[in-house]
Design an enzyme around this catalytic site. Structure first.
Site, PDB file in Angstrom:
ATOM      1  N   ARG A 223       0.853  -1.188   0.000  1.00  0.00           N
ATOM      2  CA  ARG A 223       0.000   0.000   0.000  1.00  0.00           C
ATOM      3  C   ARG A 223       0.892   1.242   0.000  1.00  0.00           C
ATOM      4  NH1 ARG A 223      -3.328  -2.827  -1.566  1.00  0.00           N
ATOM      5  NH2 ARG A 223      -5.301  -3.431  -0.620  1.00  0.00           N
ATOM      6  N   HIS A 271      -0.979   0.188  -9.909  1.00  0.00           N
ATOM      7  CA  HIS A 271      -1.637  -0.779  -9.010  1.00  0.00           C
ATOM      8  C   HIS A 271      -2.180  -1.987  -9.791  1.00  0.00           C
ATOM      9  CE1 HIS A 271      -3.739  -1.127  -4.834  1.00  0.00           C
ATOM     10  NE2 HIS A 271      -3.495  -2.322  -5.344  1.00  0.00           N
TER      11      HIS A 271
HETATM   12  C1  GLV Z   1      -4.700  -5.413  -4.061  1.00  0.00           C
HETATM   13  O1  GLV Z   1      -4.146  -4.402  -3.805  1.00  0.00           O
HETATM   14  C2  GLV Z   1      -5.365  -6.270  -3.106  1.00  0.00           C
HETATM   15  O2  GLV Z   1      -5.454  -5.919  -1.920  1.00  0.00           O
HETATM   16  O3  GLV Z   1      -5.822  -7.348  -3.536  1.00  0.00           O
END
Ligand code: GLV
Length: 308
Positions: A223, A271
């Site tokens: 994160r 991401h």
């Molecule tokens: C991705 O960031 C997840 O938490 O699956």
């Protein structure tokens, strides 16, 4: 009884279709078009709007649509009585292992430099880092972190790991909470795969960077909030860290004006390291939905106290 799918940034139609393919009798609502909130007992959420869950008087379970649950845990309007689950799926760990291996190989084979040189028509062989001279350290040894550590080991890297509780993985030197210094001392390439909790928020800071074995590199696939951004910029400018590969950011999408974009020593991806697959997650969601309806124990429950 109905199942609610909610996300501010993900297209949920493929998830609805995958669920209906498994069970055509399901009653599924997609936020914001909810017709009967009182019928919703189970929700699946990824980046939900604030205060949303107050509107469902019979809601019992919320499943994250990913492996992480920080987005649910930070919403203190969700009553304590609601249970959280998450997606634990082989393809999530597999995709992450592929992403991390690519990033590690890019670092040791200097791929970014060659891309840059190609753009400038520069022919200049550079010295690669030897696998045998590099230790990769994985922070967070849950389902995904352990698979990443094992895969790196299989690919010939020297690997160590760090986790809150003592873990044991064949061929991987595992360290625990009080042994962060010893873990960092051995680690050149640090990979963050930790859950985001108050304890791990900001853990990727200048002190941590200073503790790493040189040359040092960072890969953050957990994160954005794990990273103290100014500390990374300082560490890159002073060569404490040679290069950072970042897939996650405290603000996503990363704003156009963000200083990370223009930096040669940072590789950015949006991401995508590991994303749930609609078909695979539909099976897990349905299993837990049916378990909830019949009063059985849920799979992949989240310990709200521990934060993962
Ligand atoms: C991705 O960031 C997840 O938490 O699956």
């Amino acid at each position: 009884m109905s199942l609610l799918l909610v996300s501010k940034n993900r297209n949920l139609k493929p998830y609805k279709e995958a669920l209906l393919e498994l069970d055509p009798n399901l009653d599924i609502e997609i936020w914001p078009g909810i017709s009967k909130p009182e019928k919703v007992q189970f929700a699946v959420a990824w980046r939900h709007p604030a205060n949303l869950f107050e509107k469902f008087p019979n809601l019992k379970v919320i499943s994250s649509l990913g492996a992480g649950v920080d987005h649910l845990l930070k919403d203190d309007t969700i009553p304590e009585s609601i249970r959280f689950t998450r997606i634990v799926a082989p393809s999530l760990s597999g995709q992450m292992a592929d992403y991390v291996l690519t990033a590690v190989l890019n670092i040791i084979r200097k791929t970014d430099h060659y891309i840059d040189q190609q753009r400038k028509a520069v022919w200049k062989p550079l010295e690669s880092l030897k696998k045998s001279d590099i230790t990769v350290g994985v922070m967070g040894l849950g389902e995904i972190g352990s698979e990443v550590a094992e895969m790196l080991k299989k690919n010939g890297f020297s690997v160590c790991g760090w986790a809150r509780s003592r873990k044991s993985i064949d061929g991987v030197n595992c360290y625990t909470k009080g042994e962060l210094g010893a873990f960092l001392n051995q680690t050149n390439i640090v990979i963050c795969l930790l859950p985001l909790t108050p304890e791990t928020n900001g853990i990727l800071d200048l002190d941590l960077f200073k503790g790493l074995k040189k040359p040092a590199y960072l890969i953050n696939v957990a994160r954005g909030e794990h990273l103290v951004q100014e500390d990374l910029i300082y560490a890159l400018d002073t060569d404490l860290i040679h290069h950072a590969t970042l897939d996650v950011f405290s603000q996503e999408p990363l704003p156009e004006s963000h200083p990370f974009w223009g930096r040669e020593k940072i590789t950015i991806t949006p991401h995508i390291a590991s994303v749930t697959d609609p078909k695979e997650s539909a099976e897990l969601i349905l299993e837990n939905y049916k378990r909830m309806l019949s009063g059985m124990e849920l799979l992949h429950k989240v310990d709200r106290e521990a934060g993962y």
